[in-house]
Design an enzyme around this catalytic site. Structure first.
Site, PDB file in Angstrom:
ATOM      1  N   LYS A 112     -23.982  58.208 -18.163  1.00 35.95           N
ATOM      2  CA  LYS A 112     -23.104  56.912 -18.667  1.00 35.95           C
ATOM      3  C   LYS A 112     -24.087  55.693 -18.231  1.00 35.95           C
ATOM      4  O   LYS A 112     -23.915  54.680 -18.846  1.00 35.95           O
ATOM      5  CB  LYS A 112     -21.755  57.036 -17.819  1.00 35.95           C
ATOM      6  CG  LYS A 112     -20.883  58.117 -18.515  1.00 35.95           C
ATOM      7  CD  LYS A 112     -19.499  58.169 -17.989  1.00 35.95           C
ATOM      8  CE  LYS A 112     -18.595  58.764 -18.809  1.00 35.95           C
ATOM      9  NZ  LYS A 112     -17.274  58.856 -18.306  1.00 35.95           N
ATOM     10  N   LYS A 194     -21.651  65.654 -26.911  1.00 32.65           N
ATOM     11  CA  LYS A 194     -20.238  65.874 -26.752  1.00 32.65           C
ATOM     12  C   LYS A 194     -19.405  64.731 -27.480  1.00 32.65           C
ATOM     13  O   LYS A 194     -19.933  63.662 -27.555  1.00 32.65           O
ATOM     14  CB  LYS A 194     -20.109  65.650 -25.180  1.00 32.65           C
ATOM     15  CG  LYS A 194     -18.673  65.922 -24.827  1.00 32.65           C
ATOM     16  CD  LYS A 194     -18.505  65.333 -23.241  1.00 32.65           C
ATOM     17  CE  LYS A 194     -18.083  63.983 -23.084  1.00 32.65           C
ATOM     18  NZ  LYS A 194     -17.419  63.420 -21.850  1.00 32.65           N
ATOM     19  N   LYS A 197     -14.503  59.733 -26.445  1.00 32.11           N
ATOM     20  CA  LYS A 197     -13.670  58.699 -26.894  1.00 32.11           C
ATOM     21  C   LYS A 197     -14.406  57.257 -26.781  1.00 32.11           C
ATOM     22  O   LYS A 197     -13.877  56.450 -27.467  1.00 32.11           O
ATOM     23  CB  LYS A 197     -12.484  58.709 -26.048  1.00 32.11           C
ATOM     24  CG  LYS A 197     -12.366  58.326 -24.581  1.00 32.11           C
ATOM     25  CD  LYS A 197     -11.028  58.234 -23.981  1.00 32.11           C
ATOM     26  CE  LYS A 197     -10.695  59.376 -23.190  1.00 32.11           C
ATOM     27  NZ  LYS A 197     -11.356  59.493 -21.714  1.00 32.11           N
TER      28      LYS A 197
HETATM   29  N1  AQP Z   1     -15.905  66.821 -26.262  1.00 27.46           N
HETATM   30  C1  AQP Z   1     -15.117  67.291 -25.441  1.00 27.46           C
HETATM   31  N2  AQP Z   1     -14.760  68.577 -25.366  1.00 27.46           N
HETATM   32  C2  AQP Z   1     -13.900  69.500 -24.396  1.00 27.46           C
HETATM   33  N3  AQP Z   1     -13.312  68.551 -23.526  1.00 27.46           N
HETATM   34  C3  AQP Z   1     -13.710  67.419 -23.143  1.00 27.46           C
HETATM   35  N4  AQP Z   1     -13.366  66.420 -22.426  1.00 27.46           N
HETATM   36  C4  AQP Z   1     -13.524  65.089 -22.858  1.00 27.46           C
HETATM   37  N5  AQP Z   1     -14.523  65.190 -23.666  1.00 27.46           N
HETATM   38  C5  AQP Z   1     -14.368  66.444 -24.215  1.00 27.46           C
HETATM   39  C6  AQP Z   1     -12.290  66.536 -21.281  1.00 27.46           C
HETATM   40  O1  AQP Z   1     -11.223  65.756 -21.534  1.00 27.46           O
HETATM   41  C7  AQP Z   1     -10.744  65.644 -20.208  1.00 27.46           C
HETATM   42  C8  AQP Z   1     -10.259  64.100 -20.144  1.00 27.46           C
HETATM   43  O2  AQP Z   1     -11.535  63.447 -19.786  1.00 27.46           O
HETATM   44  P1  AQP Z   1     -11.628  62.168 -19.581  1.00 27.46           P
HETATM   45  O3  AQP Z   1     -10.977  61.065 -20.165  1.00 27.46           O
HETATM   46  O4  AQP Z   1     -11.350  61.894 -17.981  1.00 27.46           O
HETATM   47  O5  AQP Z   1     -13.187  61.519 -19.437  1.00 27.46           O
HETATM   48  P2  AQP Z   1     -14.396  62.231 -20.126  1.00 27.46           P
HETATM   49  O6  AQP Z   1     -14.681  63.614 -19.712  1.00 27.46           O
HETATM   50  O7  AQP Z   1     -15.605  61.142 -19.662  1.00 27.46           O
HETATM   51  O8  AQP Z   1     -14.119  62.176 -21.706  1.00 27.46           O
HETATM   52  P3  AQP Z   1     -14.604  61.330 -22.861  1.00 27.46           P
HETATM   53  O9  AQP Z   1     -13.857  61.426 -23.896  1.00 27.46           O
HETATM   54  O10 AQP Z   1     -16.192  61.453 -22.838  1.00 27.46           O
HETATM   55  O11 AQP Z   1     -14.144  59.705 -22.299  1.00 27.46           O
HETATM   56  P4  AQP Z   1     -15.431  58.382 -22.141  1.00 27.46           P
HETATM   57  O12 AQP Z   1     -16.002  58.152 -23.578  1.00 27.46           O
HETATM   58  O13 AQP Z   1     -14.501  57.295 -21.846  1.00 27.46           O
HETATM   59  O14 AQP Z   1     -16.440  58.897 -21.055  1.00 27.46           O
HETATM   60  C9  AQP Z   1     -11.553  66.464 -19.274  1.00 27.46           C
HETATM   61  O15 AQP Z   1     -10.906  67.489 -18.841  1.00 27.46           O
HETATM   62  C10 AQP Z   1     -12.755  66.270 -20.151  1.00 27.46           C
HETATM   63  O16 AQP Z   1     -13.495  67.471 -19.634  1.00 27.46           O
END
Ligand code: AQP
Length: 329
Positions: A112, A194, A197
């Site tokens: 990040k 991955k 969002k």
């Molecule tokens: N691609 C993914 N596949 C499976 N699980 C995923 N999670 C996130 N992306 C995937 C799981 O979703 C939950 C919530 O995640 P989060 O919102 O706390 O943060 P993150 O993991 O950083 O998710 P993002 O989508 O990648 O958000 P941004 O882009 O803001 O960093 C967690 O259980 C995570 O494992």
């Protein structure tokens, strides 16, 4: 009953990756565990958010979406992290018990921070806040996708260190729960990464609230490979394997069953079936979502969750604060 805790940041619109790694697990476990689900809004400001109002809007939308997906308000406790001040307070204590070197090893920080023009300290220390989120509630199980597994490991290390240092079973040692299928849904345009969002590439992620027409378009344009056989091999065929995984989660079948179903199909047939399935499932969720968003349910659930979580967190925080020497005796 064992206690389970999980959270999804309101840092963007939720994707089907968040559904597979987060929401789906809550649906699978809410009947068997005491389930605490929180909205980590404090985590979402670790990277720059241009419009703070959007975070507040997303909180409401995310809650309505969880409920529309089937999260049962009578079974879970759902609250907003910033409405419980003990998270930040405990996090500070835990930071003072976490070696700097341990945080420098966090993969999410490396990934990040590489995307940021300027890196703020919160992005570096947020895994400790996540440890506080978990340890405040003595959560035994923490369902996450693979990306968060290292942070749960860190929470375990911090808990063990505190327990040893103060010679007391202060914290329950949490355990990470990965979904059997869908622990890492990949980016549709670059299936080595991955699905996230906060992506800048519009066709790379399917959002839970995407119009079904757009959902079909995104699946049909997902990157595959130049071979034409459908089989599961994440190394050789990351794109096709990702599509099979998505099918398996939304059709609620095993990867083996998904592979069997498509073994004689070409890529177009594979994509068309998955596109239809997703468009239908997401369409149904979106209909319920609209009803819930316009009702009073969201606030009712959040109010009751705030009260419940503050009670548990206050007790735990006071115990730890006293031990480290805060306040009067
Ligand atoms: N691609 C993914 N596949 C499976 N699980 C995923 N999670 C996130 N992306 C995937 C799981 O979703 C939950 C919530 O995640 P989060 O919102 O706390 O943060 P993150 O993991 O950083 O998710 P993002 O989508 O990648 O958000 P941004 O882009 O803001 O960093 C967690 O259980 C995570 O494992």
């Amino acid at each position: 009953m064992k206690r389970l805790l999980t959270g999804l940041q309101p840092s963007g619109e939720l994707t089907i990756g968040n559904y597979c790694g987060g929401i789906k697990q809550i649906l699978d476990y809410q009947n068997d565990y005491e389930t605490i689900l929180f909205i980590p809004d404090m985590h979402s400001i670790t990277v720059r958010q241009e419009n703070p109002k959007l975070i507040q809007e997303r909180i409401r939308k995310h809650v309505a979406l969880y409920l529309a997906c089937g999260v049962d308000p009578n079974k879970i406790h759902l609250f907003i992290q910033s409405e419980n001040l003990y998270h930040a307070n405990l996090s500070w204590i835990l930071e003072c018990h976490t070696p700097y070197g341990e945080l420098t090893r966090m993969t999410q920080f490396k990934e990040k921070s590489a995307k940021q023009k300027e890196v703020y300290c919160g992005l570096f220390t947020y895994p400790v806040l996540m440890a506080a989120d978990i340890l405040l509630y003595d959560a035994e199980l923490v369902p996450t996708g693979i990306d968060q597994q290292q942070h749960v490991e860190l929470a375990r290390n911090i808990a063990e260190r505190m327990n040893n240092r103060y010679k007391k079973d202060l914290f329950t040692i949490p355990q990470c729960l990965l979904p059997k299928v869908g622990a890492k849904i990949k980016d549709l345009q670059d299936p080595t990464k991955k699905m996230s969002k906060s992506t800048d590439v519009p066709m790379s992620a399917i959002f839970m609230l995407d119009d079904p027409v757009l959902v079909r378009k995104k699946i049909m344009s997902a990157v595959t490979d130049s071979d034409s056989k459908v089989y599961f091999d994440e190394e050789k065929k990351p794109g096709v394997s990702n599509l099979l995984t998505i099918y398996s989660v939304f059709a609620e079948c095993s990867i083996n069953d998904a592979v069997k179903k498509f073994e004689n199909s070409n890529y177009k047939e594979l994509k068309t079936t998955i596109a239809e399935l997703l468009a239908t499932k997401l369409g149904e969720i979106q209909e319920k979502y609209q009803e819930i968003l316009n009702s009073t349910l969201v606030d009712e659930v959040l109010d009751s969750g705030r009260e419940y979580s503050n009670k548990i967190a206050e007790k735990k925080y006071r115990e730890i604060a006293h031990l480290v020497g805060f306040g009067r005796y």
